[in-house]
Design a protein around this motif. Structure first.
Motif, PDB file in Angstrom:
ATOM      1  N   SER A 144      23.720  -2.866  20.219  1.00 55.82           N
ATOM      2  CA  SER A 144      23.705  -2.160  19.325  1.00 55.82           C
ATOM      3  C   SER A 144      22.144  -2.094  18.665  1.00 55.82           C
ATOM      4  O   SER A 144      21.806  -1.547  17.555  1.00 55.82           O
ATOM      5  N   ALA A 145      21.430  -3.068  19.269  1.00 54.29           N
ATOM      6  CA  ALA A 145      19.937  -3.336  18.634  1.00 54.29           C
ATOM      7  C   ALA A 145      19.195  -2.358  19.279  1.00 54.29           C
ATOM      8  O   ALA A 145      17.965  -2.267  19.050  1.00 54.29           O
ATOM      9  N   PHE A 146      19.571  -1.681  20.318  1.00 59.52           N
ATOM     10  CA  PHE A 146      18.827  -0.765  21.123  1.00 59.52           C
ATOM     11  C   PHE A 146      18.962   0.793  21.060  1.00 59.52           C
ATOM     12  O   PHE A 146      20.268   1.269  20.677  1.00 59.52           O
ATOM     13  N   ALA A 147      17.861   1.584  20.876  1.00 54.75           N
ATOM     14  CA  ALA A 147      18.309   2.997  20.843  1.00 54.75           C
ATOM     15  C   ALA A 147      18.279   3.357  22.511  1.00 54.75           C
ATOM     16  O   ALA A 147      17.671   2.655  23.088  1.00 54.75           O
ATOM     17  N   THR A 169      20.061   8.497  21.517  1.00 54.59           N
ATOM     18  CA  THR A 169      20.716   8.434  20.347  1.00 54.59           C
ATOM     19  C   THR A 169      20.169   7.135  19.761  1.00 54.59           C
ATOM     20  O   THR A 169      19.807   6.101  20.357  1.00 54.59           O
ATOM     21  N   SER A 170      20.211   7.002  18.430  1.00 57.49           N
ATOM     22  CA  SER A 170      19.796   5.778  17.532  1.00 57.49           C
ATOM     23  C   SER A 170      21.003   4.628  17.772  1.00 57.49           C
ATOM     24  O   SER A 170      21.879   4.666  18.342  1.00 57.49           O
ATOM     25  N   TRP A 171      20.374   3.614  17.341  1.00 57.61           N
ATOM     26  CA  TRP A 171      21.579   2.201  17.300  1.00 57.61           C
ATOM     27  C   TRP A 171      22.805   2.626  16.831  1.00 57.61           C
ATOM     28  O   TRP A 171      23.766   2.157  17.521  1.00 57.61           O
ATOM     29  N   SER A 172      22.950   3.333  15.746  1.00 55.74           N
ATOM     30  CA  SER A 172      24.444   3.637  15.257  1.00 55.74           C
ATOM     31  C   SER A 172      24.942   4.760  15.720  1.00 55.74           C
ATOM     32  O   SER A 172      26.046   5.085  15.639  1.00 55.74           O
ATOM     33  N   GLY A 173      24.220   5.511  16.271  1.00 63.88           N
ATOM     34  CA  GLY A 173      24.574   6.919  16.778  1.00 63.88           C
ATOM     35  C   GLY A 173      24.433   7.876  15.769  1.00 63.88           C
ATOM     36  O   GLY A 173      25.079   9.199  15.997  1.00 63.88           O
ATOM     37  N   SER A 174      23.864   7.734  14.798  1.00 65.61           N
ATOM     38  CA  SER A 174      23.835   8.566  13.715  1.00 65.61           C
ATOM     39  C   SER A 174      22.773   9.556  13.715  1.00 65.61           C
ATOM     40  O   SER A 174      23.002  10.582  13.160  1.00 65.61           O
ATOM     41  N   SER A 175      21.783   9.215  14.629  1.00 63.42           N
ATOM     42  CA  SER A 175      20.624  10.168  14.966  1.00 63.42           C
ATOM     43  C   SER A 175      20.760  10.326  16.422  1.00 63.42           C
ATOM     44  O   SER A 175      20.889   9.647  17.335  1.00 63.42           O
ATOM     45  N   SER A 183      26.412  10.059  23.332  1.00 66.36           N
ATOM     46  CA  SER A 183      27.282   9.378  22.342  1.00 66.36           C
ATOM     47  C   SER A 183      27.233   7.966  22.883  1.00 66.36           C
ATOM     48  O   SER A 183      27.075   7.476  23.849  1.00 66.36           O
ATOM     49  N   ARG A 184      27.728   6.967  21.821  1.00 70.35           N
ATOM     50  CA  ARG A 184      27.625   5.501  22.293  1.00 70.35           C
ATOM     51  C   ARG A 184      29.098   4.894  21.660  1.00 70.35           C
ATOM     52  O   ARG A 184      29.417   5.137  20.363  1.00 70.35           O
ATOM     53  N   PRO A 205      12.290   8.885  20.538  1.00 79.02           N
ATOM     54  CA  PRO A 205      13.480   9.409  21.332  1.00 79.02           C
ATOM     55  C   PRO A 205      12.727  10.004  22.519  1.00 79.02           C
ATOM     56  O   PRO A 205      13.382   9.522  23.837  1.00 79.02           O
ATOM     57  N   ALA A 206      11.858  10.828  22.623  1.00 77.57           N
ATOM     58  CA  ALA A 206      11.458  11.378  23.823  1.00 77.57           C
ATOM     59  C   ALA A 206      10.186  11.002  24.518  1.00 77.57           C
ATOM     60  O   ALA A 206       9.657  11.447  25.300  1.00 77.57           O
ATOM     61  N   THR A 207       9.871   9.645  23.983  1.00 79.80           N
ATOM     62  CA  THR A 207       8.818   9.077  24.666  1.00 79.80           C
ATOM     63  C   THR A 207       9.280   8.598  25.844  1.00 79.80           C
ATOM     64  O   THR A 207      10.550   8.150  26.021  1.00 79.80           O
TER      65      THR A 207
END
Length: 121
Positions: free
Chosen positions: A29-32, A50-56, A70-71, A103-105
């Protein structure tokens, strides 16, 4: 972080497939998390993240409205649901982990070994 992708294979155009990426070794959960792909003779390209929480989430334009990332942090797993597949989606798909949200890097910290997705016309 050790990443292992699964779920690739041969799919007909217009079909669906779901890729999974299981993580181990660090706090997931510490990783995008991101998905990338590389087709023969082409450079690796960003697909989704996806971001750590999946919110982004973030997607390359060519897969928007067709793919969903999704995660499940409780299962240390990230997914890529791929619908309406096209022959041009054929590639080796890689999952990757990154500590910060860019994200796109292509500069991710950890990478899986990849799984082949082949879409037949």
């Amino acid at each position: 972080v050790h990443l292992v992708e699964s779920g690739g294979g041969l799919v007909q155009a217009g079909g669906s497939s779901r890729l999974s990426c299981a993580a181990s070794g660090r706090t997931f959960s510490a990783f995008a998390m991101g998905w990338f792909r590389q087709a023969p003779g082409k450079e690796r390209e960003f697909v989704a993240a996806t971001s750590w929480s999946g919110s982004s989430t973030s997607y390359v334009d060519s897969v928007k409205d067709r793919f969903t990332i999704s995660r499940e942090n409780a299962k240390n797993t990230v997914y890529l649901q791929m619908n309406s597949l096209k022959p041009e989606d054929t590639a080796v798909y890689y999952c990757a982990a990154r500590r910060t949200w860019l994200p796109a890097t292509g500069q991710y910290d950890y990478w899986g070994q990849g799984t082949q997705v082949t879409v037949s016309s």
